[in-house]
Scaffold this active site. Structure first.
Site, short mmCIF file in Angstrom:
data_model
loop_
_atom_site.label_atom_id
_atom_site.label_comp_id
_atom_site.label_asym_id
_atom_site.label_seq_id
_atom_site.Cartn_x
_atom_site.Cartn_y
_atom_site.Cartn_z
N ASN A 49 3.45 2.28 -4.26
CA ASN A 49 4.86 2.57 -4.02
C ASN A 49 5.58 2.58 -5.37
O ASN A 49 5.83 1.53 -5.96
CB ASN A 49 5.44 1.47 -3.10
CG ASN A 49 6.93 1.60 -2.90
OD1 ASN A 49 7.54 2.60 -3.26
ND2 ASN A 49 7.53 0.57 -2.31
N HIS B 140 10.68 -0.84 4.52
CA HIS B 140 10.52 -1.63 3.30
C HIS B 140 11.71 -2.59 3.16
O HIS B 140 12.84 -2.22 3.47
CB HIS B 140 10.41 -0.71 2.08
CG HIS B 140 9.95 -1.45 0.86
ND1 HIS B 140 10.81 -2.24 0.13
CD2 HIS B 140 8.74 -1.57 0.28
CE1 HIS B 140 10.12 -2.81 -0.86
NE2 HIS B 140 8.87 -2.41 -0.79
N GLU C 249 4.82 -7.74 3.74
CA GLU C 249 5.32 -7.91 2.38
C GLU C 249 6.38 -9.01 2.36
O GLU C 249 7.55 -8.75 2.63
CB GLU C 249 5.96 -6.60 1.89
CG GLU C 249 5.01 -5.43 1.85
CD GLU C 249 5.46 -4.41 0.81
OE1 GLU C 249 4.69 -4.12 -0.09
OE2 GLU C 249 6.61 -3.95 0.90
N SER D 100 3.52 -8.36 -5.40
CA SER D 100 2.90 -8.78 -6.67
C SER D 100 1.37 -8.75 -6.65
O SER D 100 0.73 -9.62 -7.23
CB SER D 100 3.41 -10.17 -7.09
OG SER D 100 4.81 -10.12 -7.29
#
Ligand code: PGA
Length: 252
Positions: free
Chosen positions: A9, A97, A169, A215
């Site tokens: 992304n 997201h 996420e 990360s």
């Protein structure tokens, strides 16, 4: 069996020349070095999609968009529809997201509409969920994720779920350098798979790819991807450097 997927992304990064160079570099190294069966998807900004599609057409790399509008077409100045994306050869779209939820006020109701239109247009969604730091600290993360998953997927059938990829996420791990530990990530991935089983059935749960994002880098990808319910990653920062991204694709 479910697919292993590594997706990059790019967010709002790169100029035209830089984007073209990065796609070409990733496609070249991928062809030369990657033999394992991984679905690799790049998500450049809208304006670079067509170049990315063209430059990756001789490779197995797929190209996706970072967002789409919930309506088919019409007076929505500045927006991009699923049909437009499909018409240039885009394969995937990221929806839900946390940056879209936080900065653009995207709610589950809206995301359910976006998922539907993407699905009807044959764009495969990668639907993201994840809790904030405050929600984790107050031990509400299971509840938050359950709402994000069940509300957005409520209008889908088990058959339709075949074309939907999920991504966990945790917001506190995105772009912060702080990764969820493999155990923390596995705990949530297993929880999500159980939710899919409850909402659909066991076979659907077993066949749904659930990616981890937050990360991910070459140094931690192996231990994350080794977890039973982690089927690859959605990579932000580390997907902007060809070498790092390739090392993550090689992780297993
Ligand atoms: P990050 O971003 O890898 O830079 O943490 C992940 C994402 O937002 O998808």
């Amino acid at each position: 069996m479910r697919k292993k997927i590594v997706a990059g992304n790019w967010k709002m990064n790169k100029t035209s020349e830089e984007a073209k160079a990065l796609v070409s570099e990733i496609a070249n190294i991928y062809q030369a070095e990657i033999s394992n069966d991984v679905e690799v998807i790049l998500f450049p900004p809208f304006v670079f999609l067509q170049d990315a599609i063209q430059l990756s057409q001789d490779s197995k790399i797929k190209i996706g968009a970072q967002n789409c509008h919930q309506e088919k077409s019409g007076a929505f100045t500045g927006e991009i529809s699923a049909e437009m994306l499909k018409s240039i050869g885009t394969n995937y779209v990221i929806l839900g997201h946390s940056e879209r939820r936080a900065y653009f006020g995207e709610t589950e109701e809206l995301l359910a509409k976006k998922l539907k239109i993407a699905f009807e247009t044959s764009l495969k969604p990668i639907y993201c969920c994840g809790e904030t730091l405050e929600e984790r600290k107050s031990n509400r993360y299971f509840e938050v994720i359950e709402n994000q998953i069940t509300n957005a997927l409520k209008d889908f059938s088990a058959t339709e779920m075949k074309d939907i990829v999920l991504a966990y996420e945790p917001v506190w791990a995105i772009g912060t350098g702080e990764t969820a530990s493999p155990e923390q990530a596995q705990e949530v991935h297993q929880f999500i798979r159980n939710l899919i089983e409850k909402q659909f059935d066991l076979k659907t749960a077993q066949n749904t790819s659930i990616l981890y994002g937050g990360s991910v880098k070459p140094s931690n990808a192996n231990e994350l991807f080794a977890q039973t319910d982690i089927d690859g990653g959605l990579i932000g920062g580390a997907s902007l450097k060809a070498r790092d991204f390739i090392e993550i694709i090689k992780a297993r």
